[in-house]
Design an enzyme around this catalytic site. Sequence first.
Site, PDB file in Angstrom:
ATOM      1  N   HIS A   1      55.507  -0.455  68.391  1.00 52.50           N
ATOM      2  CA  HIS A   1      56.621   0.467  68.644  1.00 52.50           C
ATOM      3  C   HIS A   1      56.221   1.638  69.536  1.00 52.50           C
ATOM      4  CE1 HIS A   1      59.176  -1.728  65.901  1.00 52.50           C
ATOM      5  NE2 HIS A   1      58.091  -1.882  65.171  1.00 52.50           N
TER       6      HIS A   1
ATOM      7  N   ASN B   1      65.104  -3.346  69.144  1.00 57.46           N
ATOM      8  CA  ASN B   1      63.809  -2.784  69.519  1.00 57.46           C
ATOM      9  C   ASN B   1      63.578  -2.879  71.031  1.00 57.46           C
ATOM     10  OD1 ASN B   1      63.142  -2.369  66.767  1.00 57.46           O
ATOM     11  ND2 ASN B   1      62.574  -4.524  66.603  1.00 57.46           N
TER      12      ASN B   1
ATOM     13  N   ASP C   1      48.053  -1.260  65.800  1.00 58.69           N
ATOM     14  CA  ASP C   1      49.211  -2.020  66.256  1.00 58.69           C
ATOM     15  C   ASP C   1      50.171  -1.057  66.971  1.00 58.69           C
ATOM     16  OD1 ASP C   1      51.517  -3.509  66.519  1.00 58.69           O
ATOM     17  OD2 ASP C   1      51.561  -4.227  64.451  1.00 58.69           O
TER      18      ASP C   1
ATOM     19  N   LYS D   1      59.302  -5.944  72.315  1.00 58.35           N
ATOM     20  CA  LYS D   1      60.085  -4.744  71.995  1.00 58.35           C
ATOM     21  C   LYS D   1      60.367  -3.970  73.283  1.00 58.35           C
ATOM     22  CE  LYS D   1      59.176  -5.302  67.232  1.00 58.35           C
ATOM     23  NZ  LYS D   1      58.111  -5.471  66.250  1.00 58.35           N
TER      24      LYS D   1
ATOM     25  N   SER E   1      56.903   1.052  61.894  1.00 58.26           N
ATOM     26  CA  SER E   1      58.103   0.315  62.264  1.00 58.26           C
ATOM     27  C   SER E   1      59.340   0.673  61.455  1.00 58.26           C
ATOM     28  CB  SER E   1      57.843  -1.187  62.144  1.00 58.26           C
ATOM     29  OG  SER E   1      57.488  -1.535  60.822  1.00 58.26           O
TER      30      SER E   1
ATOM     31  N   HIS F   1      52.562  -3.108  58.885  1.00 61.46           N
ATOM     32  CA  HIS F   1      53.498  -4.226  59.013  1.00 61.46           C
ATOM     33  C   HIS F   1      53.026  -5.471  58.243  1.00 61.46           C
ATOM     34  CE1 HIS F   1      55.634  -7.441  61.358  1.00 61.46           C
ATOM     35  NE2 HIS F   1      56.571  -6.517  61.430  1.00 61.46           N
TER      36      HIS F   1
ATOM     37  N   GLU G   1      49.109   1.376  62.341  1.00 59.15           N
ATOM     38  CA  GLU G   1      50.047   1.314  63.468  1.00 59.15           C
ATOM     39  C   GLU G   1      50.060   2.684  64.135  1.00 59.15           C
ATOM     40  OE1 GLU G   1      53.914  -0.141  62.162  1.00 59.15           O
ATOM     41  OE2 GLU G   1      52.928  -1.521  60.816  1.00 59.15           O
TER      42      GLU G   1
HETATM   43  C1  LIG Z   1      57.616  -6.588  65.465  1.00 53.15           C
HETATM   44  C2  LIG Z   1      56.257  -6.198  64.977  1.00 53.15           C
HETATM   45  C3  LIG Z   1      55.192  -7.087  65.054  1.00 53.15           C
HETATM   46  C4  LIG Z   1      55.366  -8.523  65.471  1.00 53.15           C
HETATM   47  O1  LIG Z   1      55.554  -8.649  66.824  1.00 53.15           O
HETATM   48  P1  LIG Z   1      56.413  -9.922  67.336  1.00 53.15           P
HETATM   49  O2  LIG Z   1      56.062 -10.020  68.760  1.00 53.15           O
HETATM   50  O3  LIG Z   1      57.824  -9.594  67.054  1.00 53.15           O
HETATM   51  O4  LIG Z   1      55.933 -11.093  66.523  1.00 53.15           O
HETATM   52  C5  LIG Z   1      53.955  -6.647  64.688  1.00 53.15           C
HETATM   53  N1  LIG Z   1      53.762  -5.408  64.227  1.00 53.15           N
HETATM   54  C6  LIG Z   1      54.775  -4.519  64.123  1.00 53.15           C
HETATM   55  C7  LIG Z   1      54.501  -3.151  63.619  1.00 53.15           C
HETATM   56  C8  LIG Z   1      56.045  -4.900  64.473  1.00 53.15           C
HETATM   57  O5  LIG Z   1      57.058  -4.047  64.325  1.00 53.15           O
END
Ligand SMILES: *Cc1c(COP(=O)(O)O)cnc(C)c1O
Length: 428
Positions: free
Chosen positions: A234, A66, A231, A265, A206, A152, A202
């Site tokens: 990505h 990522n 969120d 990421k 993801s 997620h 999101e």
């Molecule tokens: C990876 C991810 C997270 C968590 O983030 P980290 O910093 O890895 O704990 C939260 N939401 C989504 C959609 C993710 O892909």
Amino acid sequence: MGAGVAGCGILGMLGGVSGRDMDGVLGGRLEDLRGANLLRSLRRVDSWRGAEVVVAGRALLNFASNDYLGLAGDEAIREAAARGAMEEGAGSGASRLITGSLKAHHELEEALAAFKGTAAALCFSSGHAAALGALPALVGKEDVVILDKLAHACLVDAARLSGVRLRVFRHNDLEDLESKLRWADGLAPEGAGRPNVLVVTESVFSMDGDQAPLAELVALKERFGAWLMVDEAHATGLFGERGAGLIHHLGLASRVEVQMGTLGKALGTAGGFIAGSRALVDFLINRARSFVFSTAPPPGVAVAALAAVAKAQSAEGRALREALWSRVGRLRAGLAGLGRGIPAGAGISAIHPLILGEERAALRGAAALLEAGLLAPAIRFPTVARGSARIRLTLTAAHREEHVDLLLDGIGRVLAEAGDSACAAGGD
Ligand SMILES: *Cc1c(COP(=O)(O)O)cnc(C)c1O
């Protein structure tokens, strides 16, 4: 609880309790997972640089990272991490509310707020911790959370932890969301006692790589007076002129109450954050338990993340995004040629699912790719729904055109070997 544990110990010593051997119980459960093709284990990576990883002495092309802009390996950002550690310490020494609120954290939060177009931002030790801290701080058992079906795991866990009345709407389905908003609206009359309603989704999903219809979501939640938490794990670093994310790119920064993101990421470092109003951040400083009761992230990480936020917004960041989208275009054209095109309505992202259906088919596909030197692991239940096991392919700015072509060759062979049955299981 302490007394109970001590009591057990004494009874145990007296021979009054015959406990079950934990390793025996767990061993049985692990066997069940193996039998269901759901057992997971760690793959040790000995080194990685750019698009390449070395596993068990073998160099593989990495289509599972990522680190979308390749910033984790960027020399200036690695140097920033080292400088932060040398100047401010390997650790922060305390939680932010005690003595761990270092200059590096404040500078990073100011930069994130400017990046995201909000009044303020607050950092957590991971995106996961940001979700678990923020959501239960904002809503409680009198309130309602309406969550996208494909959100997620950390958002699902956070909603459960908050004890809210939880409803799930069909993935990206505005009509279904509207019917749930209408239901929530009918729960209590205007005025005191009226529940707060938080919609959670999101911006780029993801495991499917598709985008949420954010403009329509914002208009809809506004009609119902609901709040929205998005969120951008990505999307941060990837969309818009400065890479601020999809919310900012669509001009919605002032209309999304809670913007969440990760630094782990596209920003290549580690940590999570919430961006929004000053009141939101001040409140989370008081009430987000994963923030209050946790040691502040290491200053080196904060300094590196600050450098990454700056780089993402620079001309170099734009060039990295252009390289990424050019590889994505090549992969998409190739996938379309293999009958696995991405639906036009999905929008663009760095994530491309190759859905194979059964867990076993996904495992076999991933093994075949590995054989060819291509690392792209199978994603299975519970990360994705049963029957939609897949190989999740991600591209980064570090991939070259010939890497994409090698991947397409590998996928072509996997699909040919999987035969028509797997091809038919394209959707769920
Ligand atoms: C990876 C991810 C997270 C968590 O983030 P980290 O910093 O890895 O704990 C939260 N939401 C989504 C959609 C993710 O892909």
